[in-house]
Write an enzyme that holds these catalytic residues in place. Structure first.
Site, PDB file in Angstrom:
ATOM      1  N   GLU A 203      -4.019   1.402  -5.769  1.00 11.26           N
ATOM      2  CA  GLU A 203      -3.130   0.319  -6.169  1.00 11.26           C
ATOM      3  C   GLU A 203      -2.966   0.377  -7.674  1.00 11.26           C
ATOM      4  O   GLU A 203      -3.819   0.897  -8.389  1.00 11.26           O
ATOM      5  CB  GLU A 203      -3.688  -1.031  -5.709  1.00 11.26           C
ATOM      6  CG  GLU A 203      -2.676  -2.150  -5.719  1.00 11.26           C
ATOM      7  CD  GLU A 203      -1.401  -1.781  -4.986  1.00 11.26           C
ATOM      8  OE1 GLU A 203      -0.436  -1.368  -5.677  1.00 11.26           O
ATOM      9  OE2 GLU A 203      -1.356  -1.899  -3.755  1.00 11.26           O
TER      10      GLU A 203
ATOM     11  N   CYS B  30       0.862  -1.170   0.000  1.00 11.00           N
ATOM     12  CA  CYS B  30       0.000   0.000   0.000  1.00 11.00           C
ATOM     13  C   CYS B  30       0.900   1.223   0.000  1.00 11.00           C
ATOM     14  O   CYS B  30       1.572   1.504   0.996  1.00 11.00           O
ATOM     15  CB  CYS B  30      -0.923   0.002   1.217  1.00 11.00           C
ATOM     16  SG  CYS B  30      -1.932   1.499   1.352  1.00 11.00           S
TER      17      CYS B  30
END
Length: 258
Positions: A111, A2
């Protein structure tokens, strides 16, 4: 992993969701990047027996954990994530996982999916709206001059089945019913909360394709979350074909200067 996330909730919403007494007001943040301050929630001081008030407090930390034993933080990689499967085995994260677990409120995360030679960003936001809480670790680093800095990292796990097609890792999501257990570092060891560090159920997030505006940390407005056109499945899933190599010129028996 992340590498970017967002917190667009109001401070009142954060207080209510995280079970805090109060927190300083803050503006919405659409593109939170490593080394920037992030809001985390940790266990507070013990309250009087029988009190119904939450035992939690919020603070700002640098996103990028620095272990207490580090002599030269500049020689370390930027530790924004910690793999939940091995954090208890690594000296970098072991003490924090045992003694300084935290919650990180978020409105979603970004993402990147590799498509051919490119990486296309997606905004992963809670399908039902509102917020989620990522599992985090906190560490306070004291430099040789005596100054201290609070730092943190996000724990990651294998992606849920519906997100694995974008990336194979994602943040650990802690549900509200598990907040107290996760933050209870006095009585619960990492093995007691290992069940929390699992992929969430499929369908928790919606994946929205967005433009590459999110790639630049200086882009911090809501426009970076606007949906862009989806690629056709055949294009999205097919790797780019390599460009054909140029054919050598025919040898006509004469010399060439080029």
């Amino acid at each position: 992993m992340c590498g970017r996330f967002t917190l667009m909730a109001t401070w009142e919403e954060v207080v209510a969701y995280m079970g805090l007494l109060d927190v300083e007001p803050f503006p919405p943040r659409y593109n939170i990047a490593p080394t920037q301050p992030i809001l985390i929630v940790i266990a507070g001081e013990a309250r009087e027996p029988g009190s119904n008030l939450p035992d939690r407090r919020a603070l700002l930390v640098r996103w990028g954990l620095i272990p207490r034993w580090a002599k030269n933080p500049k020689s370390l990689p930027l530790l924004i994530n910690a793999r939940s499967e091995t954090a208890d085995e690594r000296g970098t994260f072991k003490a924090a996982l045992r003694h300084r677990r935290a919650l990180i409120p978020a409105s979603g995360f970004y993402e990147w999916k590799t498509i051919g030679r490119e990486k296309r960003p997606f905004f992963l936001k809670p399908r039902n709206g509102g917020m989620v809480a990522f599992a985090g670790l906190m560490e306070t680093y004291a430099d040789p001059n005596g100054s201290e800095i609070d730092t943190g990292a996000i724990l990651t796990t294998a992606a849920s089945a519906d997100i694995a097609g974008i990336h194979d890792r994602m943040p650990v999501v802690v549900h509200p019913q598990d907040f107290a257990r996760w933050l209870d570092c006095r009585r619960l060891e990492p093995r007691d909360v290992a069940d929390i560090m699992r992929p969430p159920e499929p369908g928790l997030f919606d994946a929205i394709p967005v433009s590459d505006l999110v790639n630049k940390v200086t882009n911090v407005g809501p426009e970076i979350q606007e949906r862009v056109a989806d690629l056709p499945p055949a294009v999205a899933d097919a790797p780019k074909k390599p460009e054909p190599k140029p054919k050598p010129p025919k040898d006509d028996g004469q010399f060439s200067l080029f």
